[in-house]
Enzyme design. Structure first.
Site, PDB file in Angstrom:
ATOM      1  N   ARG A  46      81.222  -8.186  83.463  1.00  0.00           N
ATOM      2  CA  ARG A  46      80.796  -9.269  84.353  1.00  0.00           C
ATOM      3  C   ARG A  46      79.334  -9.649  84.183  1.00  0.00           C
ATOM      4  O   ARG A  46      78.978 -10.815  84.391  1.00  0.00           O
ATOM      5  CB  ARG A  46      81.036  -8.835  85.805  1.00  0.00           C
ATOM      6  CG  ARG A  46      82.390  -9.270  86.340  1.00  0.00           C
ATOM      7  CD  ARG A  46      82.293  -9.612  87.804  1.00  0.00           C
ATOM      8  NE  ARG A  46      81.632  -8.552  88.527  1.00  0.00           N
ATOM      9  CZ  ARG A  46      82.222  -7.779  89.431  1.00  0.00           C
ATOM     10  NH1 ARG A  46      83.482  -7.966  89.720  1.00  0.00           N
ATOM     11  NH2 ARG A  46      81.560  -6.827  90.066  1.00  0.00           N
ATOM     12  N   LYS A 143      92.646   6.908  81.457  1.00  0.00           N
ATOM     13  CA  LYS A 143      93.128   7.529  82.669  1.00  0.00           C
ATOM     14  C   LYS A 143      92.189   7.166  83.827  1.00  0.00           C
ATOM     15  O   LYS A 143      91.050   6.838  83.549  1.00  0.00           O
ATOM     16  CB  LYS A 143      93.278   9.019  82.474  1.00  0.00           C
ATOM     17  CG  LYS A 143      91.986   9.848  82.668  1.00  0.00           C
ATOM     18  CD  LYS A 143      92.287  11.313  82.603  1.00  0.00           C
ATOM     19  CE  LYS A 143      92.022  12.009  83.896  1.00  0.00           C
ATOM     20  NZ  LYS A 143      90.670  12.437  84.120  1.00  0.00           N
ATOM     21  N   ASP A 172      94.412  10.180  76.412  1.00  0.00           N
ATOM     22  CA  ASP A 172      94.090  11.444  77.067  1.00  0.00           C
ATOM     23  C   ASP A 172      93.121  12.097  76.098  1.00  0.00           C
ATOM     24  O   ASP A 172      93.523  12.528  75.018  1.00  0.00           O
ATOM     25  CB  ASP A 172      95.342  12.311  77.239  1.00  0.00           C
ATOM     26  CG  ASP A 172      95.007  13.604  77.963  1.00  0.00           C
ATOM     27  OD1 ASP A 172      93.980  14.219  77.611  1.00  0.00           O
ATOM     28  OD2 ASP A 172      95.754  14.000  78.864  1.00  0.00           O
ATOM     29  N   HIS A 173      91.846  12.140  76.461  1.00  0.00           N
ATOM     30  CA  HIS A 173      90.861  12.498  75.430  1.00  0.00           C
ATOM     31  C   HIS A 173      91.056  13.937  74.936  1.00  0.00           C
ATOM     32  O   HIS A 173      90.579  14.292  73.879  1.00  0.00           O
ATOM     33  CB  HIS A 173      89.427  12.214  75.888  1.00  0.00           C
ATOM     34  CG  HIS A 173      88.837  13.223  76.799  1.00  0.00           C
ATOM     35  ND1 HIS A 173      89.096  13.237  78.149  1.00  0.00           N
ATOM     36  CD2 HIS A 173      87.995  14.265  76.582  1.00  0.00           C
ATOM     37  CE1 HIS A 173      88.438  14.235  78.706  1.00  0.00           C
ATOM     38  NE2 HIS A 173      87.760  14.883  77.776  1.00  0.00           N
ATOM     39  N   LYS A 177      90.666  16.107  70.803  1.00  0.00           N
ATOM     40  CA  LYS A 177      89.806  17.252  70.469  1.00  0.00           C
ATOM     41  C   LYS A 177      90.338  17.952  69.228  1.00  0.00           C
ATOM     42  O   LYS A 177      91.545  18.149  69.090  1.00  0.00           O
ATOM     43  CB  LYS A 177      89.750  18.236  71.648  1.00  0.00           C
ATOM     44  CG  LYS A 177      88.961  17.689  72.832  1.00  0.00           C
ATOM     45  CD  LYS A 177      88.819  18.730  73.913  1.00  0.00           C
ATOM     46  CE  LYS A 177      88.292  18.128  75.195  1.00  0.00           C
ATOM     47  NZ  LYS A 177      86.854  18.069  75.306  1.00  0.00           N
ATOM     48  N   GLU A 211      85.247  24.662  84.114  1.00  0.00           N
ATOM     49  CA  GLU A 211      84.010  23.887  83.968  1.00  0.00           C
ATOM     50  C   GLU A 211      82.918  24.482  84.843  1.00  0.00           C
ATOM     51  O   GLU A 211      83.225  25.056  85.889  1.00  0.00           O
ATOM     52  CB  GLU A 211      84.245  22.441  84.400  1.00  0.00           C
ATOM     53  CG  GLU A 211      85.280  21.710  83.567  1.00  0.00           C
ATOM     54  CD  GLU A 211      85.404  20.257  84.001  1.00  0.00           C
ATOM     55  OE1 GLU A 211      84.772  19.416  83.363  1.00  0.00           O
ATOM     56  OE2 GLU A 211      86.104  19.984  84.989  1.00  0.00           O
ATOM     57  N   ASP A 230      93.460  14.981  88.421  1.00  0.00           N
ATOM     58  CA  ASP A 230      92.356  14.751  87.489  1.00  0.00           C
ATOM     59  C   ASP A 230      92.549  15.524  86.181  1.00  0.00           C
ATOM     60  O   ASP A 230      92.179  15.040  85.115  1.00  0.00           O
ATOM     61  CB  ASP A 230      91.035  15.179  88.154  1.00  0.00           C
ATOM     62  CG  ASP A 230      89.814  14.862  87.299  1.00  0.00           C
ATOM     63  OD1 ASP A 230      89.686  13.697  86.878  1.00  0.00           O
ATOM     64  OD2 ASP A 230      89.003  15.774  87.035  1.00  0.00           O
ATOM     65  N   HIS A 235      95.540  16.483  81.154  1.00  0.00           N
ATOM     66  CA  HIS A 235      95.004  17.337  80.090  1.00  0.00           C
ATOM     67  C   HIS A 235      95.777  18.658  79.948  1.00  0.00           C
ATOM     68  O   HIS A 235      96.191  19.029  78.852  1.00  0.00           O
ATOM     69  CB  HIS A 235      93.532  17.651  80.322  1.00  0.00           C
ATOM     70  CG  HIS A 235      92.662  16.435  80.504  1.00  0.00           C
ATOM     71  ND1 HIS A 235      92.874  15.258  79.829  1.00  0.00           N
ATOM     72  CD2 HIS A 235      91.576  16.222  81.274  1.00  0.00           C
ATOM     73  CE1 HIS A 235      91.938  14.379  80.181  1.00  0.00           C
ATOM     74  NE2 HIS A 235      91.157  14.940  81.062  1.00  0.00           N
ATOM     75  N   LYS A 326      86.247  23.469  88.863  1.00  0.00           N
ATOM     76  CA  LYS A 326      84.850  23.060  88.696  1.00  0.00           C
ATOM     77  C   LYS A 326      83.948  24.133  89.309  1.00  0.00           C
ATOM     78  O   LYS A 326      84.374  24.890  90.167  1.00  0.00           O
ATOM     79  CB  LYS A 326      84.620  21.734  89.394  1.00  0.00           C
ATOM     80  CG  LYS A 326      85.515  20.627  88.832  1.00  0.00           C
ATOM     81  CD  LYS A 326      84.771  19.326  88.710  1.00  0.00           C
ATOM     82  CE  LYS A 326      85.657  18.224  88.157  1.00  0.00           C
ATOM     83  NZ  LYS A 326      85.471  17.999  86.726  1.00  0.00           N
TER      84      LYS A 326
HETATM   85  C1  BG6 Z   1      87.967  14.245  82.628  1.00  0.00           C
HETATM   86  C2  BG6 Z   1      87.974  14.579  84.088  1.00  0.00           C
HETATM   87  O1  BG6 Z   1      89.166  13.612  82.263  1.00  0.00           O
HETATM   88  O2  BG6 Z   1      87.815  15.425  81.872  1.00  0.00           O
HETATM   89  C3  BG6 Z   1      86.690  15.291  84.478  1.00  0.00           C
HETATM   90  O3  BG6 Z   1      88.107  13.395  84.860  1.00  0.00           O
HETATM   91  C4  BG6 Z   1      86.471  16.490  83.587  1.00  0.00           C
HETATM   92  O4  BG6 Z   1      86.720  15.687  85.850  1.00  0.00           O
HETATM   93  C5  BG6 Z   1      86.590  16.098  82.108  1.00  0.00           C
HETATM   94  O5  BG6 Z   1      85.167  16.999  83.855  1.00  0.00           O
HETATM   95  C6  BG6 Z   1      86.552  17.335  81.223  1.00  0.00           C
HETATM   96  O6  BG6 Z   1      86.492  16.916  79.890  1.00  0.00           O
HETATM   97  P1  BG6 Z   1      85.786  17.796  78.766  1.00  0.00           P
HETATM   98  O7  BG6 Z   1      86.010  17.044  77.510  1.00  0.00           O
HETATM   99  O8  BG6 Z   1      84.350  17.916  79.164  1.00  0.00           O
HETATM  100  O9  BG6 Z   1      86.468  19.132  78.810  1.00  0.00           O
END
Ligand code: BG6
Length: 478
Positions: A46, A143, A172-173, A177, A211, A230, A235, A326
């Protein structure tokens, strides 16, 4: 290997994900020589910026997030020549014709929806109206893909109005990896593991994604999601699928995704006493979860541990323990396959209990260790110890392994190549929600309250008990 020339339009091009991941990732691919000279990246958002203004934004993003390469000003300038910007109104008509004039029909073109899911429909509709949603167009969606089964179905239906499943890349990242893909290589590229990869030889499997960070500035999103939505629904579920699936006939998108889908569909409903929810407490020098999300009555979990069963021939009777949280003591993601005891110990009871354990570390220090039982060296008789066969990829493969492509870079290049293997198919996402929904509904119905846990620890005591009750324990977080 360079990809074909392409146009990539990033909706939400001035957003956080673009700044931290997408743009620095594209720059790194450019430096690696993977981006052809004709490639074009167009930010769309925007803000009333022009091309120059956006290039400044991209330059800053690279400086901040592209690592050592961000020192190379000449490369940055060259990269920026490929970057442009169109101010666009997702819900109105502004900017669409200009975007249309910039996107080249005869090249691969991909539209990255790095925006709130509420805008997916509007953007898809306008791409269609302005003739940008051709059969060759690809869309990339981030996501959260819905918050439950109904919303995921609605999103899928919205996208399906203008795009075929083969054009939709749901990110889904975790699938991008390096070591996550390596799971498939380890399982299906070696003869050593697969014969043992079943309930007969595997005692249990642990999947941990721990984490050290808290919810950061994403309090309102996170508090409406929790660890289940989340992390687990996407994941951890993907990791579970890759570790548990049957060998696909080929490494091809649908063959792989068909097998993953079967795993999700074979998941048994989870007993409430096989789930532990936690919420990090405040500590002497740091706020607790409820202060972080500014919701003093929040019952959302920032930690989740659960025990699952997959009802099929391969896994009947083998529990899978998942945990994520977390503000824990270490950032560790790993999958641990604990094999059963040898059927008979010829060394007698004094030799103790020894098991083979295969630990696959996804991050940090990607690698694998396999605990093997050997004789303790020395004259002490036949005493046994476990030693790890250790393969840290950076040691074994040299510095290149350390600089392995980041998840987003790999995934974006896969979009350009048209390879959907590492992306979630619509039915997979729906199946994962279909499994998740009743669990969350159970918490709501029982007004379940998460257990407080100390920051910097291993999560609530009850998550230890989940294992201890079964005579097992989590591998220590380190
Ligand atoms: C994200 C979550 O998809 O993945 C976050 O929304 C999380 O809450 C993150 O911290 C973790 O990703 P990575 O690659 O740091 O393990």
């Amino acid at each position: 290997i360079p990809v074909d020339p392409f146009d990539l339009v990033i909706f939400g091009g001035t957003g956080d994900l673009a700044r931290r991941k997408i743009l620095p990732g594209l720059f790194r691919r450019f430096c690696a020589g993977q981006m052809p000279p004709e490639a074009q990246i167009i930010g769309a958002a925007r803000s009333e910026l022009d091309d120059e203004g956006y290039r400044d934004f991209v330059r800053d993003a690279i400086h901040e997030f592209a690592g050592p390469l961000s020192e190379d000003d000449a490369q940055i300038d060259e990269f920026l020549e490929r970057v442009g910007y169109v101010a666009i109104d997702a819900k109105g008509e502004g900017g669409w014709e200009e975007l249309k004039s910039r996107v080249r029909d005869d090249l691969v073109h991909a539209f990255y929806f790095s925006v709130a899911p509420a805008l997916f429909g509007d953007i898809a509709e306008r791409l269609h109206l302005h003739g940008l949603a051709g059969d060759e167009s690809r869309i990339v969606v981030e996501k959260p893909f819905g918050k439950d089964l109904d919303s995921a179905k609605a999103l899928n239906a919205t996208l399906a109005k203008h795009f075929h499943e083969q054009q939709i890349y749901r990110i889904d990242h975790y699938l991008g990896k390096e070591t996550v893909q390596n799971l498939m290589a380890v399982r299906f590229g070696n003869v050593l593991f697969e014969p043992l990869w079943n309930a007969q030889y595997v005692d249990h499997i642990q999947i941990t994604v721990a984490e050290t960070v808290g919810v950061g500035g994403r309090g309102s999103y996170y508090d409406a999601s929790g660890a289940m939505r989340d992390m687990v629904q996407n994941h951890l579920m993907q990791l579970l699928c890759l570790i548990a699936m049957e060998p696909p006939a080929k490494f091809d998108p649908d063959a792989v995704r068909d097998e993953k889908l079967k795993v999700i569909r074979a998941l048994e409903p989870v007993e409430p006493h096989h789930i532990v929810r936690g919420q990090y407490d405040k500590s002497a020098n740091s706020q607790g979860y409820r202060q972080d999300v500014e919701n003093p009555r929040s019952f959302t979990e920032s930690f989740l541990a659960l025990k699952l069963h997959i009802s099929n021939w391969r896994w009947a009777g083998t529990p899978f323990y998942l945990r994520t949280g977390k503000k824990l003591k270490a950032r560790t993601s790993e999958i641990v396959v604990v094999f059963k005891d040898a059927p008979h110990s010829i060394f007698g009871a004094d030799a103790g209990r020894h098991r083979n354990v295969l630990a696959i570390r996804l991050q940090p220090n990607e690698g694998m260790t396999l605990d093997v039982t050997i004789k303790e060296p020395g004259p002490g008789g036949m005493r046994l110890i476990d030693v790890p066969l250790d393969m840290t990829f950076a040691d074994a493969l040299g510095p290149e392994a350390e600089q392995a492509t980041e998840a987003y870079e790999r995934l974006i290049m896969d979009v350009i190549r048209g390879n959907q293997t590492l992306f979630m198919r619509g039915d997979e996402v729906e199946a994962a929600w279909a499994w998740t929904d009743p669990i969350i509904a159970g918490w709501t119905a029982r007004s379940d309250v998460p257990k407080p846990y100390d920051q910097g620890g291993s999560g609530p005591e009850d998550s230890m008990m989940l294992m201890h009750r079964d005579g097992r324990r989590w591998r220590e977080l380190k």
